[in-house]
Design an enzyme around this catalytic site. Structure first.
Site, PDB file in Angstrom:
ATOM      1  N   LYS A  49      10.617  -3.622  25.227  1.00  0.00           N
ATOM      2  CA  LYS A  49      11.272  -2.921  24.114  1.00  0.00           C
ATOM      3  C   LYS A  49      11.070  -3.629  22.784  1.00  0.00           C
ATOM      4  O   LYS A  49      11.198  -3.003  21.724  1.00  0.00           O
ATOM      5  CB  LYS A  49      12.761  -2.751  24.400  1.00  0.00           C
ATOM      6  CG  LYS A  49      13.087  -2.133  25.749  1.00  0.00           C
ATOM      7  CD  LYS A  49      12.413  -0.794  25.977  1.00  0.00           C
ATOM      8  CE  LYS A  49      12.780  -0.219  27.331  1.00  0.00           C
ATOM      9  NZ  LYS A  49      12.073   1.037  27.618  1.00  0.00           N
ATOM     10  N   TYR A 263      17.955   6.054  40.338  1.00  0.00           N
ATOM     11  CA  TYR A 263      17.745   5.083  39.264  1.00  0.00           C
ATOM     12  C   TYR A 263      18.655   3.873  39.447  1.00  0.00           C
ATOM     13  O   TYR A 263      19.862   4.005  39.651  1.00  0.00           O
ATOM     14  CB  TYR A 263      18.031   5.733  37.909  1.00  0.00           C
ATOM     15  CG  TYR A 263      17.953   4.770  36.751  1.00  0.00           C
ATOM     16  CD1 TYR A 263      16.751   4.560  36.080  1.00  0.00           C
ATOM     17  CD2 TYR A 263      19.077   4.060  36.333  1.00  0.00           C
ATOM     18  CE1 TYR A 263      16.672   3.667  35.026  1.00  0.00           C
ATOM     19  CE2 TYR A 263      19.003   3.164  35.276  1.00  0.00           C
ATOM     20  CZ  TYR A 263      17.802   2.969  34.635  1.00  0.00           C
ATOM     21  OH  TYR A 263      17.732   2.081  33.596  1.00  0.00           O
ATOM     22  N   TYR A 289      13.112  -1.566  36.982  1.00  0.00           N
ATOM     23  CA  TYR A 289      11.842  -1.053  36.466  1.00  0.00           C
ATOM     24  C   TYR A 289      10.632  -1.746  37.105  1.00  0.00           C
ATOM     25  O   TYR A 289       9.948  -1.192  37.952  1.00  0.00           O
ATOM     26  CB  TYR A 289      11.784  -1.218  34.938  1.00  0.00           C
ATOM     27  CG  TYR A 289      12.789  -0.381  34.208  1.00  0.00           C
ATOM     28  CD1 TYR A 289      12.518   0.941  33.862  1.00  0.00           C
ATOM     29  CD2 TYR A 289      14.034  -0.903  33.874  1.00  0.00           C
ATOM     30  CE1 TYR A 289      13.450   1.713  33.203  1.00  0.00           C
ATOM     31  CE2 TYR A 289      14.984  -0.136  33.206  1.00  0.00           C
ATOM     32  CZ  TYR A 289      14.688   1.169  32.878  1.00  0.00           C
ATOM     33  OH  TYR A 289      15.607   1.934  32.228  1.00  0.00           O
TER      34      TYR A 289
END
Length: 337
Positions: A49, A263, A289
């Site tokens: 990010k 998730y 992730y």
């Protein structure tokens, strides 16, 4: 591909290393596997990010913002890095965290990335699963404006055309590294969620006319939805760049067979992949992730997905701080006598 015209504030340690993982390659007996170390971007323990925030925070400054509003899941890597970027640039930060797992464990809700959010000075509040988080951010921004603040909303994952510029730039960086190293990269694999990383790579590789086979390993949405999100954002990013490029739909690939029960919910494949990389390469990945991305990479190598390709790069998107939110996941032994 002209990126210099877009405002950018330098937050990351770039370029990030590109390193071989030869012990893993030997174990799998397939192509040589490399890792692009975007866990080394530096901002609050690093992660993907940071690249997006270099452009998003610059846009916030350009608009005169003094407060950042964003959202993510409880153990959001994006939230942590946004809180750090806001602190570095002297802005307030408000984070909305969506409970997507239903976990009530204090370690999950207060440790890991959540602890770091607060340590960076962000205000953190929770929302239930299925909440319209964009609407919640808009409502919070309106309240902040009524209080005299100048908020700037960053979408979840930093995934819009401005944020995706970070991974357009990463595609350029990777291409330059491969030339300098005399390395032909056949495929690039990474975890894909909110779509900004993959969309930026798709647009960047298209602008470079690269033949690298890009594959996202999905961590949340079904394949059709994931690919459509990536394709739409990649085209919007190409339009924002003013390249005139039309993104080829066939260049957007996502394998969403490694999500498991949902998730942020652990899978055996993810746990095995993280243990393997920790004990063979000394590298830490995250359980949400990159761990599921690794599971996909390892399984696909073993199934022969990459055929006669020789060099595969795995993009390490960071996030090892989230491991501390999953303390009982790995069934590790205690002290020995």
């Amino acid at each position: 591909m002209v990126l210099a015209k877009y405002p950018r504030v330098r937050l990351g340690h770039l370029p990030t290393p590109l390193e071989p993982m030869d012990r893993l390659s030997e174990i799998l007996g397939g192509p040589r596997i490399w890792v692009k170390r975007d866990d080394c971007t530096g901002l609050s323990s690093g992660g993907n990010k940071t690249r997006k925030l270099e452009y998003l925070m610059a846009d916030a400054q350009k608009q005169g913002a003094d407060t950042i509003v964003t959202q993510g899941a409880t153990q959001s890597n994006h939230a942590r890095q946004t809180a750090a970027a806001a602190a570095k640039l002297g802005m307030a930060c408000h984070i909305l965290l969506e409970d997507r797992t239903g976990y009530n464990d204090p370690g999950y809700n207060l440790n890991g990335n959540v602890l770091l959010d607060r340590l960076h000075g962000a205000t953190v509040s929770k929302r239930g699963d299925g909440t319209d988080m964009n609407a919640e951010m808009e409502a919070l921004a309106e309240k902040l404006m009524s209080d005299g603040r100048r908020p700037y909303i960053i979408p979840g994952g930093g995934s819009n055309p401005i944020g995706a510029l970070g991974y357009v730039n990463c595609a350029r960086e990777l291409a330059e590294q491969s030339v300098d190293m005399g390395l032909r990269i056949d495929a690039l694999v990474h975890a894909t969620g909110s779509s900004g990383t993959q969309a930026g790579l798709v647009a960047g590789l298209a602008a470079l006319q690269s033949e690298i086979h890009l594959l996202g390993i999905g961590v949340r949405a079904p394949q059709e939805k994931q690919e459509q999100m990536v394709f739409d954002l990649a085209q919007r990013t190409a339009d924002y760049l003013g390249t005139g490029l039309q993104i080829d739909r066939s260049s957007v690939r996502a394998d969403c067979g490694y999500v498991g029960p949902g998730y942020g919910l652990p899978t055996e494949g993810m746990k095995n992949a993280l243990r393997l990389l920790a004990t063979t390469e000394g590298l830490l990945f995250d359980p949400v992730y990159s761990g599921k991305g690794l599971d996909g990479l390892i399984d696909l190598v073993q199934k022969g997905y990459f055929g006669d390709m020789e060099n595969i790069v795995f993009l390490h998107t960071g996030g090892s701080a989230a491991l501390f939110g999953y303390p009982d996941t790995f069934d590790l032994p205690g002290y020995t006598e």
